[in-house]
Design a protein around this motif. Sequence first.
Motif, PDB file in Angstrom:
ATOM      1  N   GLY A  88       0.811  -1.220   0.000  1.00  0.00           N
ATOM      2  CA  GLY A  88       0.000   0.000   0.000  1.00  0.00           C
ATOM      3  C   GLY A  88       0.837   1.260   0.000  1.00  0.00           C
ATOM      4  N   THR A  89       1.925   1.250   0.751  1.00  0.00           N
ATOM      5  CA  THR A  89       2.828   2.409   0.791  1.00  0.00           C
ATOM      6  C   THR A  89       3.471   2.645  -0.569  1.00  0.00           C
ATOM      7  OG1 THR A  89       3.280   2.054   3.134  1.00  0.00           O
ATOM      8  CG2 THR A  89       4.884   3.370   1.905  1.00  0.00           C
ATOM      9  N   MET A  90       3.916   1.569  -1.186  1.00  0.00           N
ATOM     10  CA  MET A  90       4.514   1.677  -2.520  1.00  0.00           C
ATOM     11  C   MET A  90       3.482   2.205  -3.517  1.00  0.00           C
ATOM     12  SD  MET A  90       6.606  -1.948  -2.555  1.00  0.00           S
ATOM     13  CE  MET A  90       6.562  -2.069  -4.309  1.00  0.00           C
ATOM     14  N   ALA A  91       2.279   1.689  -3.445  1.00  0.00           N
ATOM     15  CA  ALA A  91       1.218   2.102  -4.362  1.00  0.00           C
ATOM     16  C   ALA A  91       0.850   3.560  -4.167  1.00  0.00           C
ATOM     17  CB  ALA A  91      -0.010   1.219  -4.167  1.00  0.00           C
ATOM     18  N   LEU A  92       0.761   4.005  -2.925  1.00  0.00           N
ATOM     19  CA  LEU A  92       0.402   5.390  -2.647  1.00  0.00           C
ATOM     20  C   LEU A  92       1.467   6.351  -3.159  1.00  0.00           C
ATOM     21  CD1 LEU A  92      -1.695   7.228  -1.395  1.00  0.00           C
ATOM     22  CD2 LEU A  92      -0.503   7.007   0.779  1.00  0.00           C
ATOM     23  N   ALA A  93       2.724   6.045  -2.910  1.00  0.00           N
ATOM     24  CA  ALA A  93       3.815   6.899  -3.402  1.00  0.00           C
ATOM     25  C   ALA A  93       3.798   6.968  -4.929  1.00  0.00           C
ATOM     26  CB  ALA A  93       5.157   6.375  -2.907  1.00  0.00           C
ATOM     27  N   ASN A  94       3.623   5.835  -5.562  1.00  0.00           N
ATOM     28  CA  ASN A  94       3.579   5.781  -7.016  1.00  0.00           C
ATOM     29  C   ASN A  94       2.396   6.588  -7.559  1.00  0.00           C
ATOM     30  OD1 ASN A  94       4.446   4.548  -9.633  1.00  0.00           O
ATOM     31  ND2 ASN A  94       2.379   3.709  -9.515  1.00  0.00           N
ATOM     32  N   THR A  95       1.262   6.484  -6.905  1.00  0.00           N
ATOM     33  CA  THR A  95       0.065   7.178  -7.356  1.00  0.00           C
ATOM     34  C   THR A  95       0.208   8.694  -7.250  1.00  0.00           C
ATOM     35  OG1 THR A  95      -1.335   5.304  -6.820  1.00  0.00           O
ATOM     36  CG2 THR A  95      -2.418   7.436  -6.969  1.00  0.00           C
ATOM     37  N   VAL A  96       0.752   9.173  -6.153  1.00  0.00           N
ATOM     38  CA  VAL A  96       0.917  10.621  -5.977  1.00  0.00           C
ATOM     39  C   VAL A  96       1.846  11.189  -7.045  1.00  0.00           C
ATOM     40  CG1 VAL A  96       1.852  12.403  -4.454  1.00  0.00           C
ATOM     41  CG2 VAL A  96       0.371  10.618  -3.524  1.00  0.00           C
ATOM     42  N   VAL A  97       2.975  10.556  -7.246  1.00  0.00           N
ATOM     43  CA  VAL A  97       3.927  11.027  -8.257  1.00  0.00           C
ATOM     44  C   VAL A  97       3.311  10.935  -9.653  1.00  0.00           C
ATOM     45  CG1 VAL A  97       6.149  10.560  -9.370  1.00  0.00           C
ATOM     46  CG2 VAL A  97       5.966  10.509  -6.882  1.00  0.00           C
ATOM     47  N   GLY A  98       2.691   9.816  -9.951  1.00  0.00           N
ATOM     48  CA  GLY A  98       2.079   9.624 -11.259  1.00  0.00           C
ATOM     49  C   GLY A  98       0.950  10.592 -11.522  1.00  0.00           C
ATOM     50  N   PHE A  99       0.145  10.896 -10.514  1.00  0.00           N
ATOM     51  CA  PHE A  99      -0.980  11.823 -10.660  1.00  0.00           C
ATOM     52  C   PHE A  99      -0.494  13.220 -11.037  1.00  0.00           C
ATOM     53  CE2 PHE A  99      -4.064  14.810  -8.817  1.00  0.00           C
ATOM     54  CZ  PHE A  99      -5.222  14.389  -9.460  1.00  0.00           C
ATOM     55  N   VAL A 100       0.480  13.700 -10.326  1.00  0.00           N
ATOM     56  CA  VAL A 100       1.013  15.042 -10.598  1.00  0.00           C
ATOM     57  C   VAL A 100       1.637  15.099 -11.994  1.00  0.00           C
ATOM     58  CG1 VAL A 100       2.733  16.752  -9.888  1.00  0.00           C
ATOM     59  CG2 VAL A 100       1.315  15.608  -8.172  1.00  0.00           C
ATOM     60  N   CYS A 101       2.425  14.109 -12.334  1.00  0.00           N
ATOM     61  CA  CYS A 101       3.043  14.074 -13.662  1.00  0.00           C
ATOM     62  C   CYS A 101       1.994  14.002 -14.760  1.00  0.00           C
ATOM     63  CB  CYS A 101       3.996  12.887 -13.781  1.00  0.00           C
ATOM     64  SG  CYS A 101       5.484  13.070 -12.804  1.00  0.00           S
ATOM     65  N   TYR A 102       0.959  13.193 -14.551  1.00  0.00           N
ATOM     66  CA  TYR A 102      -0.098  13.041 -15.554  1.00  0.00           C
ATOM     67  C   TYR A 102      -0.839  14.348 -15.790  1.00  0.00           C
ATOM     68  CZ  TYR A 102      -4.242  11.238 -17.911  1.00  0.00           C
ATOM     69  OH  TYR A 102      -5.250  11.015 -18.809  1.00  0.00           O
ATOM     70  N   LEU A 103      -1.156  15.078 -14.728  1.00  0.00           N
ATOM     71  CA  LEU A 103      -1.856  16.356 -14.896  1.00  0.00           C
ATOM     72  C   LEU A 103      -1.039  17.329 -15.741  1.00  0.00           C
ATOM     73  CD1 LEU A 103      -3.419  17.060 -11.394  1.00  0.00           C
ATOM     74  CD2 LEU A 103      -4.607  16.473 -13.507  1.00  0.00           C
ATOM     75  N   PHE A 104       0.230  17.472 -15.424  1.00  0.00           N
ATOM     76  CA  PHE A 104       1.079  18.368 -16.206  1.00  0.00           C
ATOM     77  C   PHE A 104       1.205  17.900 -17.649  1.00  0.00           C
ATOM     78  CE2 PHE A 104       2.713  19.726 -12.007  1.00  0.00           C
ATOM     79  CZ  PHE A 104       2.480  21.084 -12.147  1.00  0.00           C
ATOM     80  N   TYR A 105       1.372  16.612 -17.835  1.00  0.00           N
ATOM     81  CA  TYR A 105       1.504  16.033 -19.169  1.00  0.00           C
ATOM     82  C   TYR A 105       0.259  16.293 -20.018  1.00  0.00           C
ATOM     83  CZ  TYR A 105       2.150  12.358 -22.692  1.00  0.00           C
ATOM     84  OH  TYR A 105       2.274  11.655 -23.859  1.00  0.00           O
ATOM     85  N   GLU A 106      -0.912  16.035 -19.463  1.00  0.00           N
ATOM     86  CA  GLU A 106      -2.164  16.242 -20.197  1.00  0.00           C
ATOM     87  C   GLU A 106      -2.401  17.706 -20.521  1.00  0.00           C
ATOM     88  OE1 GLU A 106      -4.780  14.357 -21.502  1.00  0.00           O
ATOM     89  OE2 GLU A 106      -3.351  12.722 -21.337  1.00  0.00           O
ATOM     90  N   ARG A 107      -2.128  18.588 -19.586  1.00  0.00           N
ATOM     91  CA  ARG A 107      -2.350  20.014 -19.836  1.00  0.00           C
ATOM     92  C   ARG A 107      -1.367  20.530 -20.887  1.00  0.00           C
ATOM     93  NH1 ARG A 107      -6.787  20.515 -19.958  1.00  0.00           N
ATOM     94  NH2 ARG A 107      -6.481  22.728 -20.248  1.00  0.00           N
TER      95      ARG A 107
END
Length: 67
Positions: free
Chosen positions: A37-56
Amino acid sequence: METPRRTLIKAVLWNAIGLLSMALVGLALTGSAAMGGTMALANTVVGFVCYLFYERLWARIGWGRRQ
């Protein structure tokens, strides 16, 4: 062009899928739900921020679009 709200909804849904799959992979690899769960949460936070910038960024690029 996509609206910022649409980009946000897409990012949230995509990251929910990623969070679940990464948690299962982490659990399978470590045998620990807490570590997975810790690994998944860290991955999700980083991926979410990167995805938002990438899409915009791509929303501002006209290349490959038909009007």
